[in-house]
Scaffold this motif. Structure first.
Motif, PDB file in Angstrom:
ATOM      1  N   THR A   1      77.279 -61.036  78.936  1.00 13.52           N
ATOM      2  CA  THR A   1      77.899 -60.265  79.892  1.00 13.52           C
ATOM      3  C   THR A   1      77.764 -58.846  79.468  1.00 13.52           C
ATOM      4  O   THR A   1      77.644 -57.771  80.677  1.00 13.52           O
ATOM      5  CB  THR A   1      79.236 -60.598  79.939  1.00 13.52           C
ATOM      6  OG1 THR A   1      79.527 -62.108  80.282  1.00 13.52           O
ATOM      7  CG2 THR A   1      80.090 -59.988  81.085  1.00 13.52           C
ATOM      8  N   SER A   2      77.608 -58.401  78.346  1.00 20.06           N
ATOM      9  CA  SER A   2      77.410 -57.009  78.019  1.00 20.06           C
ATOM     10  C   SER A   2      76.250 -56.287  78.219  1.00 20.06           C
ATOM     11  O   SER A   2      75.980 -55.260  78.014  1.00 20.06           O
ATOM     12  CB  SER A   2      78.029 -56.635  76.722  1.00 20.06           C
ATOM     13  OG  SER A   2      77.442 -57.603  75.594  1.00 20.06           O
ATOM     14  N   SER A   3      75.136 -57.359  78.316  1.00 22.70           N
ATOM     15  CA  SER A   3      73.792 -56.828  78.589  1.00 22.70           C
ATOM     16  C   SER A   3      73.573 -56.786  79.853  1.00 22.70           C
ATOM     17  O   SER A   3      73.464 -57.960  80.555  1.00 22.70           O
ATOM     18  CB  SER A   3      72.841 -57.801  77.895  1.00 22.70           C
ATOM     19  OG  SER A   3      71.471 -57.594  78.440  1.00 22.70           O
ATOM     20  N   ARG A   4      73.645 -55.726  80.629  1.00 25.52           N
ATOM     21  CA  ARG A   4      73.266 -55.507  82.207  1.00 25.52           C
ATOM     22  C   ARG A   4      72.299 -56.205  82.667  1.00 25.52           C
ATOM     23  O   ARG A   4      72.025 -56.968  83.500  1.00 25.52           O
ATOM     24  CB  ARG A   4      73.287 -54.168  82.428  1.00 25.52           C
ATOM     25  CG  ARG A   4      73.154 -53.990  83.888  1.00 25.52           C
ATOM     26  CD  ARG A   4      73.267 -52.387  84.309  1.00 25.52           C
ATOM     27  NE  ARG A   4      74.547 -51.891  84.213  1.00 25.52           N
ATOM     28  CZ  ARG A   4      74.666 -50.407  84.248  1.00 25.52           C
ATOM     29  NH1 ARG A   4      73.713 -49.766  84.642  1.00 25.52           N
ATOM     30  NH2 ARG A   4      76.008 -49.759  84.021  1.00 25.52           N
TER      31      ARG A   4
ATOM     32  N   GLY B   1      89.596 -63.372  87.424  1.00 26.42           N
ATOM     33  CA  GLY B   1      90.200 -62.314  87.172  1.00 26.42           C
ATOM     34  C   GLY B   1      91.319 -62.115  86.134  1.00 26.42           C
ATOM     35  O   GLY B   1      91.528 -61.414  85.311  1.00 26.42           O
ATOM     36  N   ARG B   2      92.168 -63.260  86.412  1.00 28.98           N
ATOM     37  CA  ARG B   2      93.295 -63.500  85.412  1.00 28.98           C
ATOM     38  C   ARG B   2      92.820 -63.815  83.704  1.00 28.98           C
ATOM     39  O   ARG B   2      93.583 -63.277  83.101  1.00 28.98           O
ATOM     40  CB  ARG B   2      94.214 -64.709  85.934  1.00 28.98           C
ATOM     41  CG  ARG B   2      94.789 -64.378  87.115  1.00 28.98           C
ATOM     42  CD  ARG B   2      95.775 -63.050  87.549  1.00 28.98           C
ATOM     43  NE  ARG B   2      96.787 -63.267  86.698  1.00 28.98           N
ATOM     44  CZ  ARG B   2      97.947 -62.524  86.491  1.00 28.98           C
ATOM     45  NH1 ARG B   2      97.646 -60.990  86.576  1.00 28.98           N
ATOM     46  NH2 ARG B   2      98.925 -62.612  85.722  1.00 28.98           N
TER      47      ARG B   2
ATOM     48  N   TYR C   1      92.129 -62.305  78.483  1.00 23.44           N
ATOM     49  CA  TYR C   1      91.328 -62.600  77.186  1.00 23.44           C
ATOM     50  C   TYR C   1      90.322 -61.493  77.557  1.00 23.44           C
ATOM     51  O   TYR C   1      90.499 -60.315  76.743  1.00 23.44           O
ATOM     52  CB  TYR C   1      90.795 -63.783  77.303  1.00 23.44           C
ATOM     53  CG  TYR C   1      91.842 -64.905  77.275  1.00 23.44           C
ATOM     54  CD1 TYR C   1      92.451 -65.287  76.288  1.00 23.44           C
ATOM     55  CD2 TYR C   1      92.314 -65.635  78.317  1.00 23.44           C
ATOM     56  CE1 TYR C   1      93.686 -66.435  76.160  1.00 23.44           C
ATOM     57  CE2 TYR C   1      93.084 -66.561  78.359  1.00 23.44           C
ATOM     58  CZ  TYR C   1      93.989 -66.895  77.306  1.00 23.44           C
ATOM     59  OH  TYR C   1      94.962 -67.937  77.309  1.00 23.44           O
ATOM     60  N   ASP C   2      89.066 -61.678  77.899  1.00 25.99           N
ATOM     61  CA  ASP C   2      87.942 -60.860  78.023  1.00 25.99           C
ATOM     62  C   ASP C   2      87.160 -61.164  78.892  1.00 25.99           C
ATOM     63  O   ASP C   2      87.022 -62.079  79.605  1.00 25.99           O
ATOM     64  CB  ASP C   2      87.391 -60.634  76.744  1.00 25.99           C
ATOM     65  CG  ASP C   2      86.582 -61.960  76.217  1.00 25.99           C
ATOM     66  OD1 ASP C   2      86.000 -62.594  76.870  1.00 25.99           O
ATOM     67  OD2 ASP C   2      86.955 -62.128  75.008  1.00 25.99           O
ATOM     68  N   VAL C   3      85.969 -60.436  79.455  1.00 24.97           N
ATOM     69  CA  VAL C   3      85.079 -60.657  80.527  1.00 24.97           C
ATOM     70  C   VAL C   3      84.371 -61.839  80.162  1.00 24.97           C
ATOM     71  O   VAL C   3      83.658 -62.633  81.283  1.00 24.97           O
ATOM     72  CB  VAL C   3      84.224 -59.438  80.752  1.00 24.97           C
ATOM     73  CG1 VAL C   3      85.165 -58.295  81.316  1.00 24.97           C
ATOM     74  CG2 VAL C   3      83.541 -59.045  79.780  1.00 24.97           C
TER      75      VAL C   3
END
Length: 423
Positions: free
Chosen positions: A294-297, A353-354, A359-361
């Motif tokens: 997820t952190s790698s666009r 979303g919750r 927690y995290d994305v």
């Protein structure tokens, strides 16, 4: 002669079918039209991603519940009036959503929009299947083409209109649906109400058929993964409205191409069951990749676009199977199936979303991938039922195959049997 020579084209249809198909395109545009403006809505209206995701939840949960009444309504006022009522509701409430100034107002109007969507979707599929030339499979391909085109164009238009104002996509849907409403009024012939009036309980009773319930539960899990990707992935991408529109247009183009061109070939090569097993496993893997990276666009964008391929295959093959797996009227089967599957689609974006907030994305996508795998496991319990559905589809296709092609196929089958006996 080719085995496909003389087979009627699914795109040679009466004007009324094209009018309904055009309305389907606009209706399905509404799914992805708001995707590029989700981050903008969150920023402009000071709402959290989970609050904005209620645009999907209110729309799809109301669509799901309203599916239970579509047969009741159409059996009393006829298919055309039901289509017109659904389109009119969408025109009114999409315009009201665009005029609203709060996230709560938009969510509420999207819920009413969902009512019109249910009346339209369930009835439009039944009208296309009942009126299209070229047989059942051709009608499903036409319907899935409309779905694919709508999903592909929706984000592009949403990105362009959203670049002007976040209100633009809502007013755009209202204008286009008004055109579809006029086309339906002009081109679709009035349809008499059926001899038998449907009961409100018919869709729920239909779920007593194991095949339909199995397909519905699989689709609930699959839609959880689908709408996790659709409803939450725009946030970690951190792109502008136009750029998000381009990403989801690429995603939608793959939905269209794979639903129309790849899914029928994959189904013919592997069979319904194995094609669905493979596709669901790959889709779960793709969502897992989204969660891990997820952190790698770049990876995130590529995996989201690729998801369109798996969604396109699943939509086409599943829709055909649902329409043949249960011994009930197709409109009832469509309503029952829609009720179950849209529940998953409606709950997933809000849950995503919750989960991200607590927690995290990464977590929403892990849950989405797990849900799709659960759907695969559920589907495997109905393997023999899928085989029955496949035989029913083959019988339906044979009715619409020209006589010379049927004779060729019989000769080929007889020759294959002779070769098999000799060996």
């Amino acid at each position: 002669m080719s085995a496909h020579a003389g087979t009627p084209s699914p795109f040679r249809q009466p004007k009324a079918v094209w009018a309904v198909a055009f309305a389907c395109v606009i209706s399905f545009m509404g799914i992805g039209l708001v995707d590029p403006i989700l981050p903008a809505l969150s920023s402009r209206l000071h709402a959290t991603p989970s609050q904005v995701s209620l645009l999907f939840t209110s729309y799809l949960v109301v669509t799901a519940v309203a599916m239970l009444v579509t047969g009741f309504v159409s059996s009393r006022i006829g298919a055309k009036r039901t289509l017109v009522a659904g389109l009119a509701i969408i025109v009114v409430f999409s315009a009201l959503a665009g005029a609203s100034g709060s996230i709560g107002g938009i969510v509420g109007f999207r819920a009413d929009w969902g009512l019109g969507n249910a009346l339209f979707i369930a009835t439009s599929l039944a009208v296309i299947v009942g009126s299209a030339s070229g047989g059942f499979a051709g009608a499903i391909i036409l319907y899935e083409t409309a779905l694919g085109v709508g999903i592909a164009v929706g984000p592009l238009l949403g990105g362009e209109l959203g670049g002007i104002s976040w209100r633009g996509p809502f007013f755009g849907v209202a204008a286009l649906m008004a055109i579809a409403l006029i086309a339906t009024l002009a081109l679709v012939q009035p349809t008499p109400a059926p001899a038998r009036r449907a009961s409100l309980l018919d869709p729920l009773k239909a779920l007593r058929h194991r095949g339909l319930l199995t397909m519905g539960l699989m689709a609930l899990c699959y839609n959880w993964g689908f709408f996790t990707v659709l409803g939450y992935s725009p946030y970690p991408m951190e792109l502008g409205t136009h750029e998000l529109g381009y990403v989801f247009t690429g995603w939608g183009l793959l939905v269209a191409v794979f639903s129309v061109f790849v899914a029928p070939r994959l189904q013919a090569r592997l069979g319904t069951a194995r094609a669905l097993y493979l596709n669901l496993a790959l889709f779960a893997l793709d969502i897992l990749v989204i969660g891990l990276f997820t952190s790698s666009r770049t990876t995130l964008i590529a995996a989201v676009i690729l998801a369109g391929a798996f969604i396109g295959v699943n939509n086409t093959i599943t829709t055909q199977a649902v329409m043949t797996v249960a011994p009930v009227e197709r409109s009832v089967a469509s309503a029952a199936y829609g009720f179950v599957r849209f529940i998953g689609g409606g709950l997933a974006p809000y849950a995503a979303g919750r989960l991200a907030e607590h927690y995290d994305v990464h977590v929403p996508f892990y849950v989405g991938a797990a849900a799709v795998l659960v759907g695969l496991a559920v589907l495997s319990t109905g393997h023999s039922l899928l085989a029955d559905a496949e035989r029913a589809q083959a019988a339906e296709a044979a009715l619409h195959t020209p006589a010379e092609n049927r004779e060729e196929r019989l000769e080929r089958d007889a020759l294959a049997e002779d070769v098999g006996s000799a060996s």
